[in-house]
Structure formats: structure tokens, C-alpha cells
Design a protein around this motif. Structure first.
Motif, short mmCIF file in Angstrom:
data_model
loop_
_atom_site.label_atom_id
_atom_site.label_comp_id
_atom_site.label_asym_id
_atom_site.label_seq_id
_atom_site.Cartn_x
_atom_site.Cartn_y
_atom_site.Cartn_z
N SER A 105 0.84 -1.19 0.00
CA SER A 105 0.00 0.00 0.00
C SER A 105 0.88 1.25 0.00
O SER A 105 2.10 1.16 -0.08
N GLY A 106 0.25 2.42 0.10
CA GLY A 106 1.02 3.65 0.17
C GLY A 106 0.32 4.83 -0.48
O GLY A 106 -0.90 4.98 -0.40
N GLN A 107 1.10 5.65 -1.14
CA GLN A 107 0.62 6.84 -1.83
C GLN A 107 1.70 7.24 -2.83
O GLN A 107 2.74 6.57 -2.92
N THR A 134 4.55 -0.03 0.05
CA THR A 134 4.83 -0.20 1.48
C THR A 134 4.18 -1.49 1.96
O THR A 134 2.97 -1.66 1.83
N ASP A 142 14.03 6.27 1.79
CA ASP A 142 12.66 6.14 1.29
C ASP A 142 12.60 5.09 0.20
O ASP A 142 11.73 4.22 0.18
N GLN A 187 5.43 6.94 -2.06
CA GLN A 187 5.56 5.97 -0.96
C GLN A 187 4.89 4.66 -1.36
O GLN A 187 4.27 4.00 -0.53
N GLU A 188 5.02 4.28 -2.62
CA GLU A 188 4.37 3.08 -3.12
C GLU A 188 5.01 1.82 -2.53
O GLU A 188 6.13 1.84 -2.04
N ILE A 244 10.61 1.30 -0.44
CA ILE A 244 9.77 1.05 -1.61
C ILE A 244 10.24 -0.21 -2.33
O ILE A 244 9.44 -1.08 -2.70
N TYR A 255 -2.69 1.09 -3.56
CA TYR A 255 -2.57 -0.36 -3.37
C TYR A 255 -2.09 -0.99 -4.67
O TYR A 255 -2.47 -0.56 -5.77
N THR A 269 2.31 -3.84 4.22
CA THR A 269 1.43 -3.67 5.37
C THR A 269 0.80 -5.01 5.73
O THR A 269 0.53 -5.84 4.87
N SER A 277 8.62 4.28 -8.36
CA SER A 277 8.25 5.48 -7.62
C SER A 277 9.05 6.67 -8.12
O SER A 277 10.19 6.53 -8.57
N HIS A 285 -1.57 4.31 -6.84
CA HIS A 285 -0.47 4.34 -5.88
C HIS A 285 -0.87 3.82 -4.51
O HIS A 285 -0.01 3.49 -3.70
#
Length: 743
Positions: free
Chosen positions: A188-190, A196, A544, A193-194, A548, A220, A198, A537, A218
């Protein structure tokens, strides 16, 4: 040819039910019929059920999904481990298929018709609802040399009236779990920040992820791993995974159901809410890849890596060259002189490919103009673009270009000539995202424009690399002149996108294609099967990006992962890291450089040249080897292990991600990374230091690393030594120099 076995009941007795078995390289997937046949005839009231999914031999015994058949306030179909079941037969706990007549009648009550199986590699189960006029074929196919089973569904309108497909999932999978329920691992992420990683423990209820942005998005990835929550993530833990092959809207949901079962469904999500299926039409859902490993999340990742290497086909053998991309150095200010200055510096460092990013076409002084007018800006290249490309290639590098074929700027010539080509809702305002609009790639005339544009660029200039970007999702998704209920805009856009990629493969096979959607917004198997690598990303900051890439490598193979070295500071983790750290991190994928190397001092360029040379030495190993993730980026020391298929060579990246331990001013011991998957009887030599290690030592104690303020990353390459003869005295082995810590 149709073949089947018979299932066994709870005590091991034969029940007489047919069971169809598919086998992969190391696993088995078996399906049987559920239901009691109530209704009109013996085949009514039936549905396909999972019998067993696991390592080969797991089918030898009663099904782990068998249950008592007792229900209270539910129907048997609501509790069954159904592979695919429609609303009508499964009224309460969620169906995979919802179909309605245009007059509003909803529900499917099918009967089982036929089963066709080709050895143990493919299976087709056909069901028919004669009253509704719907034929459903469930397709299964095991992928050779992998542990992946592909599943999808074909829906045909066999009656005289059209049908509304309100839900059309691809498939469902069932995983037996204990009292603690399931542990779900998602990515997941944004933006920035893809991927990630979880974790969610699901004891009861529903978990759902997805995207309605016209791309996977981005937030999921269309990927999920399922384990029994009572077992560890790694080690000898049965681990199940799915990944949806779809470039548009999608969903994945997981339901923890009553009798110790987690049922996962996945499929596309029509933008219009339903798809109209006309008489005589057949619709195929996206393929769902189903993977199993008995070796935890790490083992599952290696199953996905092997599958994606197979997706690449012959192009896997293509060398993924070290590239330089000009974006972070020049942004939109592209001209021949500045680009050639960068190209000369890149060539001196050993770069093999020079890519001009956004800004090479007219009107592109900033993000408000130019998109759609895909021809070189004559003011930026006064000697001609062809002469500029030749100048770059004369430096010994290939040449590449950035494009965004789906986008158009309102100030462009293209938009002035064809305003009808963009998505819009008649009589409503059009929203701009990143100062641009989105072309309706589902239209054939738009597809032809994109094909002609790319053919022209690749035909006229010596371009051997394309970076395909997409920087805005569809918002007002309408096509004037058509009825929304009669269109399937999401699927049509996906089909247009894939048609262009297929054309590039066929017409320009020498061109390497990198997929990008404002970073990792469109990473899934349909794209990975048609591109050579993707951009995970836009965030290239060292710590960071490490996080990723850690998530990315759980689902996707290193040869698909574009990884750049830049000067970008941290977005989420601002702690500084060295140039060595940035290179070692990028060595786990496909190496690129994105900094303004004109500003690098000579010593920094020389160090970069050394790392580029080291990458070239190990890239085949990185891209073709088995990957083990050694810890996590949250640990003080993290690394990746890339082992040749025959175990003969190993590349280990090691990175100091935490605080230093105070050495040498305070007492301390070296950090260690324990390797994985080696034969304990083997021995290895460090190709740089000459130090030798027993494989058992590498597995138990690990490689030692001593970090300092000036030393926060390292690449270790090990070569396996020939086995010693049994007559070699133990004393001589013990007499070898003692192990020393790494500097």
C-alpha cells in the motif's frame, strides 16, 4: 479430454465426487463439485469448490477445506469454499458474479454442464443458466516451470436478451486458517511511498483494497498474500498469493468466514457500474495469477519472480543497460547543448544509455503546454534532432526518449484540432490534473494517432528506449455521443493501451520500453508482460527508496525494477546516506543515474564509474538469480541476496539503515547478515578480499560488516569453491586464517 479423480471424505473414504487436479512445478491445485444437486435435475444446485491447494502430495488425503455441512441461518453455498459462485445461489456472504436482465431481474441459478481437462495443465468447467441466457466457463491453466495457476472466467450471452453484468470477478481462492484467522500482507502507500508492505490480521469480517483511478494506482498494488495468523511470516509457513492482471479499475476483497476459512475474491470494477453483454457476445475477465509457497513470504516472492521472468520471455535475455535520465538535471529546460554536456559526463562514467526526459517537444517550457505535439522542438535542437541523437550515439551510448502518449495539454495543437478526443461529460466542466487532460485511448482514432506518432519517432530517429509515463487519472470519464450504459470505457482504455504496447513489441522489437504512471501507479502483470521494466516510484531518496524497493521485491522481479542514483534528499526519512549507499541500493534492480552529474566533482564521478563497473559484473546474477531479502529496512542492517540458479555465485548488498553502534570508541561487534538457501556443505570465496567461508557459517553466523560514518554500504560477491575431497585432513581446514571483519 476430460479426466478426474474421486474425492475422499473426512475419514478417507471415497465419496464418488469428481475431482480435477492441476499440477505446477512443485504444487497441486484440485477442484471438485459442491452442492447437493437440489433443483431441476442432478446438475442443478452445484458449484465448483476448492479441494486442496498446496505442495505436491497434499491431495493424498481428505480435503483440508472439508466441513460438517451443518448450517444455521445460512445456506451451504454461503459457507462452501466456492471457487466461483453467482448471486442467487449464494445469497448472503458475497457472490463473485451478479447478473441482471435489463428489466431488473437479478440472480443466476446455473446448472453444471461439462468439464474439459487437458492432462493436468488446464481445466474448463462450464455452467449454464438457460432461463437467464448465460453461459459461464471457468478457466484454469498452470504455468510451466512455475508454481502459478492462472484463473479467469468467460461470460457469454446465450439468450435473446442483453444482460447487465453488475459484478464480474475473475475468481475466488480459499485458504483454511485457525482460530486466530488470517494474516494478510498487502502493498500500500501513496505517491512517493508506493509498495509499502502492510500487515492485517483478519479474524472475522471483510478486508478490501482497490482502485477506481483507471490504473492500479499508488494506494494499493493488485496483489495480496494470505497466511495463517498463528504461523510466522517466514520459514516453513504455507503462503498463498494472488495478483490481478489488469491495468484499469480493480478490487480485491478477503472475507473471514465461519468455519475457519478466508475467501479472497478479485476482479475488475467497471467505471459505469455494470457491463452490458449483448446476445452472442463473450466477455473474458482479467486473469488472476494464484501462487503458493511452503516457505513463507520470501518463498512466495521467489515464485512471483520466476513467473515474471517467464512473462518476459526471450526479452529476459536482453541486457538491461545502465541509463542516465536528464530530468533531475534540466527539468523542462531541454536543449542540445545542455543534454550533450550531460551525455559526455555520463559516457565517461560508463553509462550505456542516455534518455532525454520531458521537455524535448515544442511548447513544453513548463507543465502547462506541449503534450500531444510529439515532435522535437526545432529551437532546442537547431542542428536537427537526428544530428543530436547521432552525437549522443557517437559517445558510445544508446538513445532514449520520455513520452506520455495518453495526455494532452489544452494549449497544444493536438487539442485545438481534436477536442473531441479527450474524456469529458457533455455540458460539464473538464477538470485539469497537472494542467493536462486525458485522451480517450479507447477510441480507435486516438489509438491510430498514438501508433502513428510512435512509429514516426522510432522510424525517423535512432531511438532504442521509450519511457511511457502517465501523470493523471481519468476524472470526468465520459465519451460524448455514446450512452454510458452501453459503453465499457475502462476496459476499452485498457485494450487501447495494451494494443499500443503490443504494437511496439511487434513493430519495434529492438526498443526497450519502461512503464511509468507518475511513479508506480500502473504496475501489474498485463503491463509487465509488455514492458521490459517499470518505474516503482518518483521518490529516489535513499532510505525512502529502500523501503519502496523492499515492498516491490516481495511481488515483482529485480529485472523489472528501475532503480536510480540521484542527489534527492529524503521525503519521509531525511537521514543522509552516502553515494555508495545509493548505488548499493540501486544494484538490486536495473541501475540508472538521475542526478545533475555536471555538478559532481571528479572524485564523485570516479566513484560512480567504479560502481557502474561493479553493477555490470553482477547484473546478470541480480536479474536471473534467486532473491532472498535479508531482514527489513527497519533493521539496523538490511540486505538482499541474489544467488545464481546453480548456487555458484552470490551477490549480497548490505546497507546500514540504523544508528551506528559507537565502534571503535565503545565495545561492539560487527553487524551480520545471515544468508539463505545454501547447501551447508559448500564453501565460498569473497571475490574482492579472497576470504573464504563455509556455507554453514554463512547460514548460521552470517557475513560480518563493520559500519562507520564513512562506510554505510557494501556489495559482497561470493564464488563457490570446488568441493574438497573426503581425504582432506580436518586439521588443514582448521588451519585456514581466521575470519576477519570487513573494513
Amino acid at each position: 479430454m476430460s479426466t478426474y479423480e474421486t474425492t475422499s471424505g473426512p475419514s478417507g473414504t471415497t465419496t464418488g465426487e469428481p475431482r480435477w487436479v492441476l499440477r505446477t512445478e512443485r504444487t497441486v491445485y484440485a477442484v471438485t463439485l459442491g452442492g447437493d444437486g437440489d433443483g431441476d435435475g442432478p446438475a442443478a444446485g452445484r458449484w465448483p469448490e476448492l479441494s486442496v491447494w498446496g505442495p505436491r502430495g497434499a491431495e493424498d488425503g481428505p480435503s483440508p477445506l472439508d466441513w460438517s455441512r451443518r448450517t444455521h441461518y445460512l445456506t451451504p453455498a454461503d459457507i462452501a469454499p466456492a471457487e466461483y459462485i453467482p448471486a442467487g445461489q449464494r445469497p448472503f456472504t458475497g457472490a463473485d458474479l451478479v447478473v441482471a436482465r435489463p428489466d431488473g431481474e437479478r440472480g443466476v441459478w446455473w446448472r453444471f454442464e461439462t468439464a474439459e481437462q487437458d492432462d493436468d495443465r488446464s481445466l474448463a468447467l462450464t455452467f449454464l443458466d438457460e432461463h437467464l441466457g448465460l453461459r459461464v466457463v471457468l478457466r484454469y491453466e498452470s504455468v510451466p516451470d512455475t508454481d502459478v495457476v492462472l484463473r479467469w472466467t468467460e461470460l457469454s450471452c446465450a439468450g435473446a436478451d442483453p444482460l447487465r453484468l453488475e459484478r464480474l470477478d475473475s475468481a475466488a481462492v480459499n485458504v483454511p486458517v485457525g482460530a486466530r484467522g488470517a494474516r494478510l500482507t498487502a502493498l500500500s502507500g501513496q505517491w512517493a511511498q508506493e509498495f509499502t508492505r502492510t500487515r492485517t490480521e483478519l479474524t472475522r469480517g471483510r478486508y478490501e483494497i482497490g482502485s477506481t483511478q483507471g490504473v492500479p494506482g499508488h494506494a494499493y498494488a493488485p496483489w495480496l498474500a494470505v497466511q495463517d495468523a498463528a504461523l510466522p511470516e517466514e520459514g516453513d509457513t504455507p503462503t498463498y498469493g494472488i495478483a490481478l492482471e489488469w491495468s484499469g479499475n480493480w478490487h480485491i476483497s478477503a472475507d473471514a468466514e465461519p468455519p475457519g476459512l478466508v475467501r479472497v475474491r478479485a476482479g475488475r470494477v467497471p467505471h459505469e457500474g455494470a457491463v452490458l453483454l449483448r446476445p452472442g457476445q463473450t466477455l473474458s475477465t482479467p486473469r488472476l495469477a494464484c501462487a503458493f509457497s511452503p516457505e513463507g513470504l520470501g518463498g512466495l516472492s521467489r515464485v512471483w519472480h520466476r513467473y515474471e521472468r517467464r512473462l518476459s520471455g526471450d526479452r529476459l535475455e536482453r541486457t538491461r543497460k545502465v541509463l542516465y535520465n536528464s530530468w533531475e538535471a534540466t527539468s523542462f529546460a531541454v536543449d542540445a547543448d545542455s543534454q550533450l554536456e550531460l551525455a559526455r559526463a555520463a559516457a565517461d562514467m560508463g553509462v550505456e544509455l542516455f534518455v532525454v526526459d520531458d521537455g524535448w517537444f515544442p511548447g513544453r517550457d513548463d507543465e502547462t503546454g506541449g503534450l500531444g505535439d510529439w515532435y522535437p522542438d526545432p529551437a532546442a535542437f537547431p542542428r536537427g534532432f537526428g544530428a543530436f541523437v547521432d552525437d549522443v550515439r557517437a559517445l558510445g551510448m544508446d538513445f532514449g526518449l520520455w513520452v506520455e502518449p495518453e495526455a494532452v495539454s489544452p494549449r497544444s495543437r493536438l487539442y485545438a484540432e481534436h477536442p473531441e478526443w479527450v474524456y469529458r461529460v457533455e455540458g460539464r466542466p473538464s477538470r485539469r490534473v497537472r494542467e493536462q487532460l486525458l485522451l480517450d485511448l479507447g477510441r480507435e482514432d486516438v489509438q491510430e494517432f498514438v501508433l502513428a506518432t510512435l512509429d514516426g519517432l522510432l522510424g525517423e530517429y535512432a531511438v532504442s528506449y521509450l519511457k511511457w509515463d502517465m501523470n493523471r487519472p481519468p476524472t470526468e470519464r465520459g465519451r460524448p455521443g455514446t450512452r454510458p450504459a452501453a459503453t465499457d470505457l475502462d476496459a476499452e482504455h485498457v485494450a487501447g493501451y495494451l494494443r499500443v504496447l503490443d504494437h511496439l513489441r511487434e513493430r519495434h522489437p529492438h526498443v526497450t520500453v519502461e512503464g511509468c504512471a507518475s511513479g508506480g501507479g500502473r504496475v501489474e502483470h498485463a503491463t509487465l508482460a509488455r514492458t521490459d521494466l517499470v518505474w516503482p516510484s518518483d521518490n529516489t531518496a535513499p532510505l525512502d527508496r529502500l523501503a519502496i524497493q523492499y515492498g516491490y521485491l516481495h511481488a515483482h522481479a529485480p529485472h523489472t525494477m528501475s532503480a536510480w542514483v540521484t542527489d534527492s534528499p529524503g521525503v519521509f526519512d531525511p537521514r543522509p546516506r552516502s553515494l555508495d549507499f545509493r548505488f548499493v541500493s540501486a544494484l538490486s534492480g536495473v541501475l540508472g543515474i538521475g542526478a545533475d552529474i555536471r555538478q559532481w566533482p571528479a572524485a564523485r564521478r570516479a566513484r560512480a564509474a567504479e560502481w557502474i563497473a561493479r553493477y555490470k559484473d553482477v547484473r546478470t546474477l541480480v536479474h536471473h538469480g534467486d532473491v532472498h531479502l535479508l531482514g527489513t529496512p527497519e533493521d539496523a542492517t538490511y540486505g538482499t541476496q541474489h544467488t545464481a540458479p546453480d548456487g555458484g555465485r552470490i551477490a549480497v548488498t548490505a546497507l546500514a539503515t540504523g544508528r551506528l553502534d559507537g565502534a571503535p570508541l565503545t565495545p561492539g561487534r560487527p553487524a551480520r547478515l545471515r544468508l539463505r538457501g545454501l547447501d551447508p556443505a559448500d564453501r565460498y570465496r569473497d571475490e574482492d578480499s579472497g576470504r573464504e567461508y563455509g556455507a554453514a557459517h554463512l547460514l548460521h553466523a552470517g557475513l560480518p560488516f563493520t559500519w562507520s560514518a564513512d562506510h554505510d554500504a557494501e556489495l559482497v560477491v561470493l564464488s563457490r569453491l570446488a568441493r574438497e575431497s573426503a581425504a582432506t585432513p580436518a586439521a588443514s581446514r582448521a588451519a585456514r586464517p581466521e575470519e576477519q571483519t570487513r573494513p
